[in-house]
Design an enzyme around this catalytic site. Structure first.
Site, PDB file in Angstrom:
ATOM      1  CD1 TRP A  40      77.882  94.145  20.268  1.00  0.00           C
ATOM      2  CD2 TRP A  40      79.100  93.631  22.081  1.00  0.00           C
ATOM      3  NE1 TRP A  40      79.042  93.550  19.842  1.00  0.00           N
ATOM      4  CE2 TRP A  40      79.810  93.223  20.926  1.00  0.00           C
ATOM      5  CE3 TRP A  40      79.666  93.408  23.337  1.00  0.00           C
ATOM      6  CZ2 TRP A  40      81.053  92.604  20.998  1.00  0.00           C
ATOM      7  CZ3 TRP A  40      80.915  92.792  23.408  1.00  0.00           C
ATOM      8  CH2 TRP A  40      81.592  92.401  22.247  1.00  0.00           C
ATOM      9  CG  ASP A  65      77.025 100.100  23.534  1.00  0.00           C
ATOM     10  OD1 ASP A  65      77.884 100.822  22.980  1.00  0.00           O
ATOM     11  OD2 ASP A  65      77.170  98.870  23.678  1.00  0.00           O
ATOM     12  CE  LYS A  74      83.056  98.272  18.286  1.00  0.00           C
ATOM     13  NZ  LYS A  74      83.640  97.037  17.786  1.00  0.00           N
TER      14      LYS A  74
HETATM   15  N1  PMP Z   1      79.166  97.517  22.544  1.00  0.00           N
HETATM   16  C1  PMP Z   1      79.175  97.386  21.214  1.00  0.00           C
HETATM   17  C2  PMP Z   1      77.999  97.882  20.422  1.00  0.00           C
HETATM   18  C3  PMP Z   1      80.265  96.811  20.575  1.00  0.00           C
HETATM   19  O1  PMP Z   1      80.278  96.671  19.240  1.00  0.00           O
HETATM   20  C4  PMP Z   1      81.368  96.364  21.338  1.00  0.00           C
HETATM   21  C5  PMP Z   1      82.609  95.773  20.706  1.00  0.00           C
HETATM   22  N2  PMP Z   1      82.473  95.169  19.504  1.00  0.00           N
HETATM   23  C6  PMP Z   1      81.308  96.495  22.727  1.00  0.00           C
HETATM   24  C7  PMP Z   1      80.192  97.089  23.298  1.00  0.00           C
HETATM   25  C8  PMP Z   1      82.427  96.019  23.612  1.00  0.00           C
HETATM   26  O2  PMP Z   1      83.538  96.805  23.442  1.00  0.00           O
HETATM   27  P1  PMP Z   1      84.902  96.556  24.236  1.00  0.00           P
HETATM   28  O3  PMP Z   1      85.536  95.356  23.626  1.00  0.00           O
HETATM   29  O4  PMP Z   1      85.661  97.821  24.046  1.00  0.00           O
HETATM   30  O5  PMP Z   1      84.573  96.318  25.664  1.00  0.00           O
END
Ligand code: PMP
Length: 365
Positions: A107, A176, A200
Site C-alpha cells: 500500500w 495511512d 476494515k
Molecule cells: N491502505 C491500506 C493499508 C489497505 O490495507 C488498503 C486496503 N486493503 C488500502 C489502503 C486501499 O483501500 P481501498 O480499497 O479502500 O482503496
C-alpha cells in the site's frame, strides 16, 4: 449462518471485514426507517435535517472516540483509501517541494507511485529488501532536507507488520491507518494527517475518514478541481456533493460501539490479547508455523504465517473452511495464511482458531 452467529462462520477477511453485530442490526433497522422519520437512511436527502443529524453525530462521535483535538478537521470522503494516495500529494505537495515516504508494503508502494505522478516523492526507507518483514529504526530513515511531509502506513495489512509508535518525521506526519484505525489510541501531537478507508475497522467500503490538522488544511492547494480539494470538503462539512450517506451512518454507529466497549484504550487491550492468542500458537508450534513479521513489529490486526510448505497451507485452509473459519488465505502477493482480527472480531474466534492451529500442527508436524 453468518458472522452474526459466533458458533458458526468466523470471518477472518482482511477487508471488507467483520463489523459488530449490534451495528449491523441498527443499520438494518435504519434502512427501513431512520429514527422515526418514516424514511430509510438510503432514501433521505443529504441536505435534510435527518441526515444532517447523522453526519453531525458521526463527526462528534469520531472526535470523542478518537480523542481528536479541536485543531483537527474530520472529513468523510469517497473513493476509499486509494484515492488518498493521489489526493494527499495533490493537496499538500507544492511545486519544487519533496515528500518523504517510508516504504513498508504494497500500500505504501501504491502511494509512492501515485505521489510520483504529482511531485517529488522520495522513498526514504525501502522494506522490499527484507520482504517487508520488519519496519525501520528511526536512525535508518534518510529524510530529505525540507520535506512537506513524511508518509507512513501504521499497519501493513498484507505483511502483518504494525508500527509500535510513529516514526521520526520531518515536515508534517501523514499516516495511512486504514487497517488499524481506532484499534488503539492515536498520538495527535505526532500526527498531522491520519486517514483510513472504512472497510476494515470502521464500516462499509468506499468511505474514507480523513483527519487533518487545520493549519495544514489552510496551506493546501486551491488550484484543484473542487472534489479533489480538502479545504472545499471541510468548508462544506463533507457535503460538497452527495456524500456516501449510508457509509457515514454506519461509521457513526461503529464509533458509538467503540465508545460502548470502553474506547480506544479498551480496544487496544482486547486487540493485544486477541493477537497474543494466535502468536502463542505460532511461537509454540515448535517451528511448524512461521510468522511473516519480525516479532517486534507484529500486527494486532493481521496475523500472517505459513505452514512448513504450500501443500500444508492449502490443507490448513480447506480444513479451516470445513470448521467454519473463512478467508484465512494470505494475500495473493505473499501467499501463506492471514488471520485478520479487527476490532469487531470476537476473542472467542481467536481462541477457536488457536485451538485449530495447535491441533493441525500436532497432526501434521
Ligand atoms: N491502505 C491500506 C493499508 C489497505 O490495507 C488498503 C486496503 N486493503 C488500502 C489502503 C486501499 O483501500 P481501498 O480499497 O479502500 O482503496
Amino acid at each position: 449462518m453468518t458472522t452474526t452467529d459466533s458458533n458458526h462462520v468466523l470471518n477472518f477477511s482482511a477487508g471488507p471485514a467483520i463489523l459488530p453485530v449490534s451495528v449491523l442490526e441498527q443499520a438494518r433497522e435504519s434502512i427501513l426507517e431512520l429514527d422515526g422519520t418514516g424514511i430509510g437512511i438510503l432514501e433521505h436527502s443529504h441536505r435534510g435535517p435527518a441526515f444532517t443529524k447523522v453526519i453531525d453525530d458521526a463527526r462528534n462521535a469520531c472526535r470523542t472516540v478518537g480523542n481528536i483535538p479541536d485543531d483537527f478537521e474530520i472529513l468523510f470522503l469517497q473513493g476509499g483509501a486509494s484515492s488518498m494516495f493521489a489526493l494527499i500529494p495533490m493537496n499538500l505537495l507544492g511545486e519544487g517541494r519533496a515528500a518523504d515516504y517510508i516504504h513498508t508494503g504494497t500500500w505504501t508502494g501504491k502511494a509512492i507511485k501515485d505521489a510520483g505522478l504529482i511531485g517529488d516523492a522520495r522513498t526514504i526507507w525501502d522494506g522490499s529488501t527484507c520482504e517487508f518483514r520488519h519496519l525501520p529504526e528511526d536512525a535508518e530513515l534518510r529524510h530529505s532536507d525540507d520535506p512537506v511531509y513524511t508518509y507512513y502506513c501504521s499497519n501493513n495489512t498484507i505483511y502483518g507488520t504494525m508500527w509500535p509508535a510513529p516514526p521520526a518525521s520531518k515536515g508534517a506526519l501523514v499516516n495511512d491507518a486504514s487497517s488499524e484505525m481506532f484499534s488503539r489510541p492515536i498520538d495527535w501531537e505526532r500526527h498531522d494527517l491520519v486517514y483510513a478507508g472504512a472497510q476494515k475497522n470502521l464500516g462499509p467500503a468506499g468511505v474514507a475518514l480523513v483527519i487533518i490538522r487545520k493549519d495544514l488544511l489552510e496551506r493546501s492547494r486551491r488550484d484543484l478541481p473542487s472534489m479533489f480539494r480538502f479545504d472545499r470538503h471541510a468548508e462544506q462539512g463533507s457535503c460538497l456533493n452527495t456524500p456516501p450517506t449510508f457509509g457515514i451512518h454506519v461509521m457513526g454507529l461503529v464509533f458509538n460501539w467503540i465508545l460502548e466497549q470502553g474506547g480506544l484504550a479498551a480496544m487496544q487491550e482486547q486487540n493485544l490479547s486477541k493477537a497474543a492468542t494466535l502468536y502463542e500458537s505460532i511461537d509454540g508450534s515448535g517451528g511448524f508455523y512461521t510468522g511473516h513479521a519480525r516479532q517486534d513489529c507484529r500486527s494486532t490486526m493481521n496475523v500472517t504465517f505459513t505452514c512448513p510448505n504450500p501443500d500444508l497451507d492449502s490443507l490448513f485452509l480447506a480444513e479451516a473452511e470445513d470448521a467454519g473459519m473463512r478467508n484465512l488465505k494470505g494475500h495473493r502477493s505473499i501467499g501463506g495464511l492471514r488471520a485478520s482480527i479487527y476490532n469487531a472480531f470476537p476473542a472467542e474466534g481467536c481462541r477457536r482458531l488457536a485451538s485449530f492451529m495447535d491441533e493441525f500442527a500436532a497432526r501434521n508436524g
